[in-house]
Design an enzyme around this catalytic site. Structure first.
Site, short mmCIF file in Angstrom:
data_model
loop_
_atom_site.label_atom_id
_atom_site.label_comp_id
_atom_site.label_asym_id
_atom_site.label_seq_id
_atom_site.Cartn_x
_atom_site.Cartn_y
_atom_site.Cartn_z
N PRO A 129 -31.64 -14.27 -10.30
CA PRO A 129 -31.02 -15.03 -9.21
C PRO A 129 -29.79 -14.33 -8.64
CG PRO A 129 -31.60 -16.49 -11.04
CD PRO A 129 -31.88 -15.09 -11.50
N ALA A 131 -29.10 -10.90 -8.93
CA ALA A 131 -29.23 -9.44 -8.77
C ALA A 131 -30.65 -9.05 -8.40
CB ALA A 131 -28.83 -8.73 -10.07
N ALA A 179 -26.02 1.30 -16.35
CA ALA A 179 -27.43 1.68 -16.20
C ALA A 179 -27.98 2.27 -17.50
CB ALA A 179 -27.57 2.69 -15.07
N PRO A 241 -41.99 5.24 -6.90
CA PRO A 241 -42.77 5.82 -5.78
C PRO A 241 -44.20 5.29 -5.72
CG PRO A 241 -41.46 7.53 -6.82
CD PRO A 241 -41.30 6.28 -7.66
N GLN A 242 -44.84 5.10 -6.87
CA GLN A 242 -46.22 4.57 -6.85
C GLN A 242 -46.25 3.14 -6.30
OE1 GLN A 242 -49.27 5.75 -9.60
NE2 GLN A 242 -49.54 3.65 -10.28
N GLU A 243 -45.24 2.34 -6.70
CA GLU A 243 -45.15 0.96 -6.20
C GLU A 243 -45.01 0.97 -4.67
OE1 GLU A 243 -42.20 -1.44 -8.16
OE2 GLU A 243 -42.30 -3.01 -6.64
N GLY A 340 -52.03 -15.84 21.69
CA GLY A 340 -51.49 -17.08 22.25
C GLY A 340 -51.30 -18.13 21.17
N ASN A 367 -36.09 -2.74 2.80
CA ASN A 367 -36.15 -1.57 3.69
C ASN A 367 -34.76 -0.96 3.91
OD1 ASN A 367 -38.84 -1.92 3.64
ND2 ASN A 367 -39.12 -2.09 5.85
C1 LIG Z 1 -42.92 -12.77 -2.82
C2 LIG Z 1 -41.98 -11.95 -3.65
C3 LIG Z 1 -42.48 -11.28 -4.76
C4 LIG Z 1 -41.61 -10.54 -5.57
N1 LIG Z 1 -42.10 -9.98 -6.72
C5 LIG Z 1 -41.22 -9.45 -7.62
C6 LIG Z 1 -41.65 -9.03 -8.91
O1 LIG Z 1 -42.84 -9.09 -9.25
N2 LIG Z 1 -40.72 -8.56 -9.79
C7 LIG Z 1 -39.40 -8.46 -9.46
O2 LIG Z 1 -38.62 -8.04 -10.29
N3 LIG Z 1 -38.96 -8.84 -8.24
C8 LIG Z 1 -39.82 -9.34 -7.32
N4 LIG Z 1 -39.39 -9.76 -6.09
C9 LIG Z 1 -37.98 -9.66 -5.78
C10 LIG Z 1 -37.64 -8.57 -4.74
O3 LIG Z 1 -37.87 -7.30 -5.27
C11 LIG Z 1 -36.18 -8.82 -4.31
O4 LIG Z 1 -36.16 -10.02 -3.57
C12 LIG Z 1 -35.63 -7.66 -3.50
O5 LIG Z 1 -35.45 -6.53 -4.30
C13 LIG Z 1 -34.30 -8.01 -2.83
O6 LIG Z 1 -33.40 -8.53 -3.75
P1 LIG Z 1 -32.63 -9.89 -3.41
O7 LIG Z 1 -33.63 -10.91 -3.05
O8 LIG Z 1 -31.71 -10.18 -4.53
O9 LIG Z 1 -31.80 -9.56 -2.11
P2 LIG Z 1 -30.34 -8.92 -2.06
O10 LIG Z 1 -30.29 -7.73 -2.94
O11 LIG Z 1 -29.34 -9.98 -2.26
O12 LIG Z 1 -30.29 -8.43 -0.55
C14 LIG Z 1 -29.97 -9.29 0.55
C15 LIG Z 1 -29.83 -8.41 1.80
O13 LIG Z 1 -28.75 -7.47 1.61
C16 LIG Z 1 -29.24 -6.17 1.83
N5 LIG Z 1 -28.54 -5.22 0.94
C17 LIG Z 1 -28.35 -5.33 -0.40
N6 LIG Z 1 -27.71 -4.24 -0.84
C18 LIG Z 1 -27.50 -3.44 0.23
C19 LIG Z 1 -26.86 -2.16 0.42
N7 LIG Z 1 -26.34 -1.48 -0.59
N8 LIG Z 1 -26.82 -1.66 1.66
C20 LIG Z 1 -27.35 -2.31 2.72
N9 LIG Z 1 -27.96 -3.52 2.60
C21 LIG Z 1 -28.03 -4.06 1.38
C22 LIG Z 1 -30.72 -6.23 1.49
O14 LIG Z 1 -31.43 -5.15 2.08
C23 LIG Z 1 -31.09 -7.58 2.08
O15 LIG Z 1 -31.30 -7.45 3.45
C24 LIG Z 1 -40.25 -10.45 -5.23
C25 LIG Z 1 -39.77 -11.09 -4.09
C26 LIG Z 1 -40.60 -11.84 -3.32
C27 LIG Z 1 -40.03 -12.58 -2.14
#
Ligand SMILES: Cc1cc2nc3c(=O)[nH]c(=O)nc-3n(C[C@H](O)[C@H](O)[C@H](O)COP(=O)(O)OP(=O)(O)OC[C@H]3O[C@@H](n4cnc5c(N)ncnc54)[C@H](O)[C@@H]3O)c2cc1C
Length: 381
Positions: A129, A131, A179, A241-243, A340, A367
């Protein structure tokens, strides 16, 4: 379209089998699975019998031991048919390779055969939630006590979260070491103290089970550490990269299908006494989409070739994920517009695809994170 050269005749025969299987076993039921919030669990074992799960896995454990092109075909066929509830890509391309690449012999013997047969569904739990992008901020801990790790914390947005029998959990085994204190643990779903939250309600991919997971003093046997302690980030960087390629392959296949549905629609639909395909705006939109699609297809096929030769680097995979998913969303939006009002109706595949695709720009690293990876490579001394 420029002919694809990345697949052999054997690959294409495999594609035909996958396509027929999905048409019979998945497409007729997917609407119901969207209402259920998950696919029928039996689909996994049926796919296992057909050899569709983890095709790369070694023969010694029951796999086909073929190249990633076979995984790509499964991903493409699912995306082409809009069957986004099926979490095989997460299982075959993302989670199981960690076991195959870093697991001990005992772990491989215990888990791989059942991952291949579909008796075990896997998930990978990185996000919490607090990170997502910033994985160094993870708070889940796994502290070594004699013969086990005591796992505490919670994860969210976990794909295959409801079906999962085995979860690769990213946790801090040494919370002070940043890390370098992060490790991967194999956690069985029936471990005492491990609870699955409710199936999360999403705006798309409604047949995909996505869940919160909770760990409350879960005793994970020490032998369930995956690879070496403290190497979690190194393994993640090697596998991502594979993901990302997997996401890119799905994006292009889905965009191709959507353009096909739209071509059919604009030929049929009439306005002002003629097919809407007759308007120059429609023709120009279609031409723009097709031109970009051709470029995306060629680029991603080249990435696939590189990956099969173990030469796809992190930045190139990030470029593929960034470009193709941005493009997929843009194309789907144009296709909805050309449909439409019908394009906004759930019963139309284009409407579902539009909603399903939005997350492609968010998961597997957002992205924006892809741009960070690419620019870091550009600017490095
Ligand atoms: C349907 C779905 C399936 C998923 N499946 C999995 C899974 O199987 N396992 C798993 O572990 N996770 C999974 N995820 C989680 C997904 O990988 C995360 O939601 C994603 O990595 C973004 O993290 P966050 O939601 O905490 O957003 P945040 O990290 O809080 O990001 C919020 C915004 O801030 C931007 N941001 C953050 N840091 C920076 C930066 N340094 N510079 C510029 N912009 C930044 C982000 O790009 C985004 O636009 C899933 C998510 C969804 C919605």
């Amino acid at each position: 379209m420029i002919p694809r050269t990345v697949f052999s005749e054997e690959h294409e025969q495999f594609r035909d089998t996958v396509r027929k299987f999905l048409e019979k076993e998945a497409a007729p039921f997917h609407s119901q699975w969207e209402k259920d919030g998950q696919v029928d669990r039996a689909l996994w074992t049926k796919a296992g019998e057909m050899g569709f799960l983890c095709p790369q896995a070694p023969e010694a454990y029951g796999g086909l031991e073929v190249d990633f092109g076979y995984n790509a075909i499964v991903d493409e066929e699912i995306a082409r048919a809009g069957l986004t509830g099926i979490g095989w890509a997460l299982h075959s391309d993302i989670a199981v390779p960690y076991i195959a690449n870093y697991g001990s012999e005992e772990q491989k013997q215990k888990y791989l055969p059942k991952c291949i047969s579909g008796e075990i569904v896997t998930a990978i739990a990185m996000t919490e939630p607090g990170a997502g992008s910033d994985l160094q901020g993870l708070r889940t801990t796994a502290i070594k006590k004699d013969d086990h790790y005591l796992l505490n914390g919670s994860k969210t947005f976990i794909t295959n979260g409801q079906h999962a029998d085995l979860v690769i959990v990213v946790a801090k085994t040494n919370p002070e070491a940043g890390a370098a204190g992060t490790s991967l643990l194999l956690v069985e779903a029936d471990s005492p103290g491990f609870k699955k939250g409710t199936n999360l309600e999403k705006i798309g991919m409604k047949a995909q089970d996505t869940s919160e997971l909770f760990f409350d003093d879960v005793k994970v046997p020490a032998e369930n550490l995956l690879g070496a302690e403290g190497q979690g980030f190194v393994y993640l960087m090697q596998e991502l990269p594979q993901e990302r390629l997997s996401v890119a392959l799905g994006a292009v296949a889905n965009a191709e299908a959507a353009l096909g549905w739209t071509l059919d629609y604009v030929r049929e639909r009439k306005a002002f006494g003629r097919a809407i395909a007759g308007f120059q705006n429609t023709q120009f939109k279609l031409a723009e989409m097709d031109a970009e699609l051709t470029a995306m297809r060629v680029f991603v096929d080249r990435c696939l070739e590189l990956h099969c030769d173990k030469k796809l680097d992190v930045a190139t995979a990030a470029k593929a994920k960034l470009l193709t998913t941005d493009f997929q969303c843009k194309l789907l939006d144009e296709c909805v517009q050309l449909h439409g009002g019908f394009g906004y109706m759930w019963e139309y595949p284009i409407a579902r695809a539009w909603a399903d695709a939005r997350v492609q720009r968010i998961y597997a690293g957002t992205n924006e994170i892809m741009k960070l990876i690419i620019s870091r490579e550009l600017l490095k001394e």
